[in-house]
Enzyme design. Structure first.
Site, PDB file in Angstrom:
ATOM      1  N   CYS A 162      -0.421   4.086   2.273  1.00  0.00           N
ATOM      2  CA  CYS A 162      -0.198   3.912   3.709  1.00  0.00           C
ATOM      3  C   CYS A 162       1.268   4.127   4.067  1.00  0.00           C
ATOM      4  O   CYS A 162       1.577   4.694   5.105  1.00  0.00           O
ATOM      5  CB  CYS A 162      -0.573   2.505   4.166  1.00  0.00           C
ATOM      6  SG  CYS A 162      -2.025   1.840   3.401  1.00  0.00           S
ATOM      7  N   ASP A 163       2.172   3.656   3.234  1.00  0.00           N
ATOM      8  CA  ASP A 163       3.569   3.539   3.659  1.00  0.00           C
ATOM      9  C   ASP A 163       4.559   4.413   2.893  1.00  0.00           C
ATOM     10  O   ASP A 163       5.726   4.474   3.261  1.00  0.00           O
ATOM     11  CB  ASP A 163       4.007   2.065   3.533  1.00  0.00           C
ATOM     12  CG  ASP A 163       3.149   1.159   4.397  1.00  0.00           C
ATOM     13  OD1 ASP A 163       2.685   1.629   5.451  1.00  0.00           O
ATOM     14  OD2 ASP A 163       2.927   0.002   4.006  1.00  0.00           O
ATOM     15  N   CYS A 172       0.820  -1.207   0.000  1.00  0.00           N
ATOM     16  CA  CYS A 172       0.000   0.000   0.000  1.00  0.00           C
ATOM     17  C   CYS A 172       0.856   1.259   0.000  1.00  0.00           C
ATOM     18  O   CYS A 172       1.356   1.672   1.050  1.00  0.00           O
ATOM     19  CB  CYS A 172      -0.926  -0.025   1.213  1.00  0.00           C
ATOM     20  SG  CYS A 172      -1.872   1.492   1.387  1.00  0.00           S
TER      21      CYS A 172
END
Ligand code: NAP
Length: 315
Positions: free
Chosen positions: A143-144, A140
């Site tokens: 997200c990261d 992701c």
């Protein structure tokens, strides 16, 4: 009996929440089993919770962030009386009416069920994946990506997801390698052009990742040339896997027909499964379009199908 609901919706992405909006407005009092927040596979809100900007959802000319779009969907369903359970469904029984859906120790009964459990990211199946996920390995970018500021990283895959993630990651990383196993991308032309014109992206053609390296944190990958068989180590601190998705159908596998690729079978131009009163919509049954807007459209179809079925069978 009063504890038998008209409709239970399992899953809360664009399909499930659209079904919730429509069934709520049809006075069916939907109960939405929306998934588990800690889960990466069936989190409430579905895959758009792991996305950045959505530019192709009609009605948002400037684009909208995926999680924000899903908050709007949920608020709209809630406004018309949809109820939510923020847990995973653990068991279903479609063998007799009313159907039952279990969430842990609690059993819910309903005349109709709409399945909208979506799909999740595929992994490469390499030994270190489980150990290094969250330690340099990710599925992701949204997200990261932030954790890889000024670092050299790679994305695996050649479809829209991989190209989109690689492009997004250039906001943070100093360099993004796009590792693709062929000499041609599967991604749409517009996405390809964005990546090809991005000076921070280098495409490594005909390469597959055969080993993910690193002890506590990912430190590199071993690449094999799919034409020559030559191997080389690519030293990177981050690897994003973007090679496609798998439908979340394990809960239904023994009761509903699945296609060879694991997606639920629905009748053509309909959300009907082979069990009357059980409907499916969104990515769990769509291996072709897989768009938020098509998922939402099929959620509307499922709601109307459920409403009409209820009218004919339990009015
Ligand atoms: P996809 O289109 O199925 O592409 C998967 C890619 O990963 C392919 O390039 C495939 O290679 C590669 N791949 C698969 N297994 C692999 C493995 N084991 N090792 C290495 N590479 C592997 O999946 P997707 O990119 O997730 O897209 C899914 C759908 O969502 C598509 O319809 C796409 O258009 C859509 N989508 C749209 C947007 C957007 O419009 N904003 C964004 C994301 C996704 P091959 O090409 O060799 O098969």
């Amino acid at each position: 009996m009063s504890d038998i609901r008209d409709v239970i919706i399992i899953g809360s992405g664009p399909a499930g929440l659209t079904a919730a909006i429509y069934t709520a407005r049809a006075n069916m009092g939907p109960l939405v089993i929306e998934g588990e927040p800690s889960s990466t596979s069936d989190q409430p809100g579905g895959q758009l919770m792991l996305t950045t900007e959505v530019e192709n959802f009609p009605g948002f000319p400037e684009g909208i962030m995926g999680p924000e779009l899903m908050m709007h969907f949920r608020a709209q369903a809630s406004r018309f009386g949809a109820e939510f359970i923020t847990q995973k469904a653990t068991k279903v029984d479609f063998n007799q009416q009313p159907f039952t859906v279990e969430v842990g120790d609690v059993t819910y009964r309903s005349h109709t069920v709409i399945i909208s459990t979506g799909a999740q990211s595929l992994m490469l199946g390499l030994p270190n994946e489980d150990r290094l996920i969250g330690h340099g390995l990710s599925t992701c970018a949204t997200c990261d990506g932030f954790f890889f500021k000024d670092q050299e990283i790679a994305v695996v895959g050649g479809g829209d997801s991989a190209v989109e993630e690689a492009t997004f990651l250039t906001r943070f990383a100093s360099k993004v390698y796009l590792v693709h196993r062929r000499d041609e991308l599967r991604a749409s032309k517009i996405m390809q052009e964005r990546a090809l014109n991005n000076p921070k992206i280098e495409i490594l053609w005909n390469k597959k990742v055969t080993e993910i390296q690193g002890d506590e944190k990912l430190s590199g990958v071993l690449l094999e040339d799919t034409v020559s068989g030559e191997e080389n180590v690519l030293p990177i601190t981050g690897l994003f896997i973007a090679i496609g998705h798998q439908p979340n159908t394990s809960l239904f596998a023994d009761q509903l027909d699945l296609k060879d690729n694991g997606y639920l079978v629905t009748e053509p131009d309909s959300s009907k499964t082979q069990i009357p009163g059980v409907f499916a919509c969104g990515d769990v049954q769509d291996d072709y379009y897989r768009q938020a807007i098509t998922a939402a459209g099929s959620g509307c179809m499922a709601a109307i199908d459920a409403e009409r079925w209820l009218e004919e069978n339990h009015a």
